[in-house]
Structures are given as C-alpha cells and as structure tokens.
Write a protein that holds these residues in place. Sequence first.
Motif, PDB file in Angstrom:
ATOM      1  N   PRO A 255       0.743  -1.312   0.134  1.00  0.00           N
ATOM      2  CA  PRO A 255       0.118  -0.047  -0.034  1.00  0.00           C
ATOM      3  C   PRO A 255       0.783   1.300  -0.117  1.00  0.00           C
ATOM      4  CG  PRO A 255      -0.243  -1.109   2.115  1.00  0.00           C
ATOM      5  CD  PRO A 255       0.562  -2.140   1.189  1.00  0.00           C
ATOM      6  N   LYS A 256       2.037   1.208   0.464  1.00  0.00           N
ATOM      7  CA  LYS A 256       3.078   2.316   0.242  1.00  0.00           C
ATOM      8  C   LYS A 256       3.527   2.536  -1.100  1.00  0.00           C
ATOM      9  CE  LYS A 256       3.186   2.811   5.360  1.00  0.00           C
ATOM     10  NZ  LYS A 256       4.315   2.538   6.299  1.00  0.00           N
ATOM     11  N   SER A 257       3.544   1.749  -1.711  1.00  0.00           N
ATOM     12  CA  SER A 257       4.249   1.693  -3.174  1.00  0.00           C
ATOM     13  C   SER A 257       3.836   2.641  -4.086  1.00  0.00           C
ATOM     14  CB  SER A 257       4.133   0.337  -3.833  1.00  0.00           C
ATOM     15  OG  SER A 257       2.869   0.162  -4.169  1.00  0.00           O
ATOM     16  N   VAL A 258       4.455   3.221  -4.988  1.00  0.00           N
ATOM     17  CA  VAL A 258       4.155   4.215  -5.989  1.00  0.00           C
ATOM     18  C   VAL A 258       3.050   3.796  -6.752  1.00  0.00           C
ATOM     19  CG1 VAL A 258       4.884   5.331  -7.932  1.00  0.00           C
ATOM     20  CG2 VAL A 258       6.567   5.100  -6.227  1.00  0.00           C
ATOM     21  N   ARG A 259       2.934   2.411  -7.067  1.00  0.00           N
ATOM     22  CA  ARG A 259       1.936   1.956  -8.154  1.00  0.00           C
ATOM     23  C   ARG A 259       0.634   1.896  -7.177  1.00  0.00           C
ATOM     24  NH1 ARG A 259       5.547  -2.270 -11.500  1.00  0.00           N
ATOM     25  NH2 ARG A 259       5.856  -0.930 -13.434  1.00  0.00           N
ATOM     26  N   ALA A 260       0.861   1.774  -5.794  1.00  0.00           N
ATOM     27  CA  ALA A 260      -0.663   1.750  -5.199  1.00  0.00           C
ATOM     28  C   ALA A 260      -0.812   3.108  -5.201  1.00  0.00           C
ATOM     29  CB  ALA A 260      -0.130   1.198  -3.634  1.00  0.00           C
ATOM     30  N   PHE A 261      -0.137   4.297  -5.117  1.00  0.00           N
ATOM     31  CA  PHE A 261      -0.797   5.564  -5.006  1.00  0.00           C
ATOM     32  C   PHE A 261      -1.114   6.169  -6.473  1.00  0.00           C
ATOM     33  CE2 PHE A 261       2.374   8.495  -5.720  1.00  0.00           C
ATOM     34  CZ  PHE A 261       3.691   8.030  -5.253  1.00  0.00           C
ATOM     35  N   CYS A 262      -0.635   5.990  -7.193  1.00  0.00           N
ATOM     36  CA  CYS A 262      -0.806   6.449  -8.547  1.00  0.00           C
ATOM     37  C   CYS A 262      -1.311   5.511  -9.654  1.00  0.00           C
ATOM     38  CB  CYS A 262       0.237   7.349  -9.009  1.00  0.00           C
ATOM     39  SG  CYS A 262       1.870   6.449  -9.729  1.00  0.00           S
ATOM     40  N   GLY A 263      -1.143   4.191  -9.564  1.00  0.00           N
ATOM     41  CA  GLY A 263      -1.618   3.316 -10.775  1.00  0.00           C
ATOM     42  C   GLY A 263      -3.287   2.980 -10.599  1.00  0.00           C
ATOM     43  N   LEU A 264      -3.584   2.546 -11.908  1.00  0.00           N
ATOM     44  CA  LEU A 264      -4.970   2.277 -11.970  1.00  0.00           C
ATOM     45  C   LEU A 264      -5.279   0.802 -12.063  1.00  0.00           C
ATOM     46  CD1 LEU A 264      -5.805   5.086 -14.460  1.00  0.00           C
ATOM     47  CD2 LEU A 264      -6.343   5.123 -12.129  1.00  0.00           C
ATOM     48  N   ASP A 265      -4.572   0.200 -12.892  1.00  0.00           N
ATOM     49  CA  ASP A 265      -4.720  -1.247 -13.055  1.00  0.00           C
ATOM     50  C   ASP A 265      -3.581  -2.032 -13.613  1.00  0.00           C
ATOM     51  OD1 ASP A 265      -4.715  -0.763 -15.885  1.00  0.00           O
ATOM     52  OD2 ASP A 265      -6.801  -0.251 -15.930  1.00  0.00           O
ATOM     53  N   LEU A 266      -3.622  -3.284 -14.000  1.00  0.00           N
ATOM     54  CA  LEU A 266      -2.644  -3.873 -14.700  1.00  0.00           C
ATOM     55  C   LEU A 266      -1.756  -3.285 -15.878  1.00  0.00           C
ATOM     56  CD1 LEU A 266      -0.774  -6.612 -14.710  1.00  0.00           C
ATOM     57  CD2 LEU A 266      -2.444  -7.531 -15.980  1.00  0.00           C
ATOM     58  N   GLN A 267      -2.460  -2.704 -16.720  1.00  0.00           N
ATOM     59  CA  GLN A 267      -1.793  -1.876 -17.731  1.00  0.00           C
ATOM     60  C   GLN A 267      -1.430  -0.428 -17.483  1.00  0.00           C
ATOM     61  OE1 GLN A 267      -3.804   0.060 -21.149  1.00  0.00           O
ATOM     62  NE2 GLN A 267      -2.865  -1.569 -22.203  1.00  0.00           N
ATOM     63  N   ARG A 268      -2.303   0.061 -16.673  1.00  0.00           N
ATOM     64  CA  ARG A 268      -1.948   1.672 -16.212  1.00  0.00           C
ATOM     65  C   ARG A 268      -1.392   1.640 -15.141  1.00  0.00           C
ATOM     66  NH1 ARG A 268      -7.601   4.142 -17.385  1.00  0.00           N
ATOM     67  NH2 ARG A 268      -8.225   2.028 -16.478  1.00  0.00           N
TER      68      ARG A 268
END
Length: 140
Positions: free
Chosen positions: A101-114
Amino acid sequence: KEKTLAIIKPDGVNGNYVDVIKKTILGSSFSITQEMQLQLNVNTVKSFYAEHASKSFFSGLVQYMTSGPVVIMVLEKENAIADWRALIGPTDANIAKVTHPKSVRAFCGLDLQRNCVHGSDSPQSAAREISFFFEKSSSA
Ligand code: ATP
C-alpha cells in the motif's frame, strides 16, 4: 553507484503525479541525474518493449504508452535497480494497493496496464534502456 531507468507513464503525467513521484524518489535517497518529458511515438514504444511483441497485451501497451507525454529519468544510488523496483511495487496496481500500500503504483496506478511507472528489471535492461533514451540521439 548504480543507475536505473524510470518512466512516469502517460497516466502518471496526466494524473498530475510527477511532483509527488519525484519527491518520493528524492526522499528515498536517489539522485535524478537525467530527466526529460516527451511524447513517445509508436515505433519508439514498439522498439522499447520489443521483448513483449508477441504478447496479447502488446497493442494495448503501445496505445497506452503513446496516449500522452511521459517523463523519463535516470535514477542513481547504491542498488538503484532493485530499490526502485521495490519502491514502485507489483506490476498490477490493483494488487499493489493490497500487498504494497505504500508503493508508488498503489498511490498512482490504476490497473494492470495503467500502472503509472516503469523501472528497469536488471543491470542489462538498465544499460540498454538508459542508452535507448539518453545516449543515442536517433532512438527517442
Ligand atoms: P515495467 O517493465 O513497465 O516496469 P513490469 O516489469 O512490472 O513493468 P512487464 O511484464 O515488463 O511489467 O510489462 C510491461 C508493461 O506492460 C507493464 O508495466 C504494464 O503496463 C503492461 N502489461 C504487462 N502485463 C500486462 C497484461 N497482462 N495486460 C495488460 N498490460 C500489461
């Protein structure tokens, strides 16, 4: 010190995450030694992601990566490649939200592709990817 290539993908730039991602990078002891914003074209993305050319998600990936500007950076610190991969979290942003939950993709990513950011996965890829964008005038 080791270098790695980071990309803030079109969903990250479009969602105004560039400043917060750069703060996260600098707050995690990386230096940003090179940086540029550009609009990738189809041929550049196909060549950058050539290893995925046969995958079912390839055409979607090319469409996504050309959908708006990206910010491309060289990050430098000890163990930069593994540390940046750890900081961004798993490929699927929906999984990142649960497991990292503290990762970059957790805060700004949307899904598997985005998933908003890229990081080189090995010393070989880092060398190839850095020269792809920063040491060859013909590739970008
Ligand atoms: P990156 O190389 O961008 O840091 P990664 O190493 O986590 O990400 P790869 O397996 O190399 O992921 O895939 C490259 C990119 O292709 C992913 O970051 C994601 O944007 C997209 N992608 C990967 N797998 C899928 C999939 N199954 N469906 C849709 N898009 C995907």
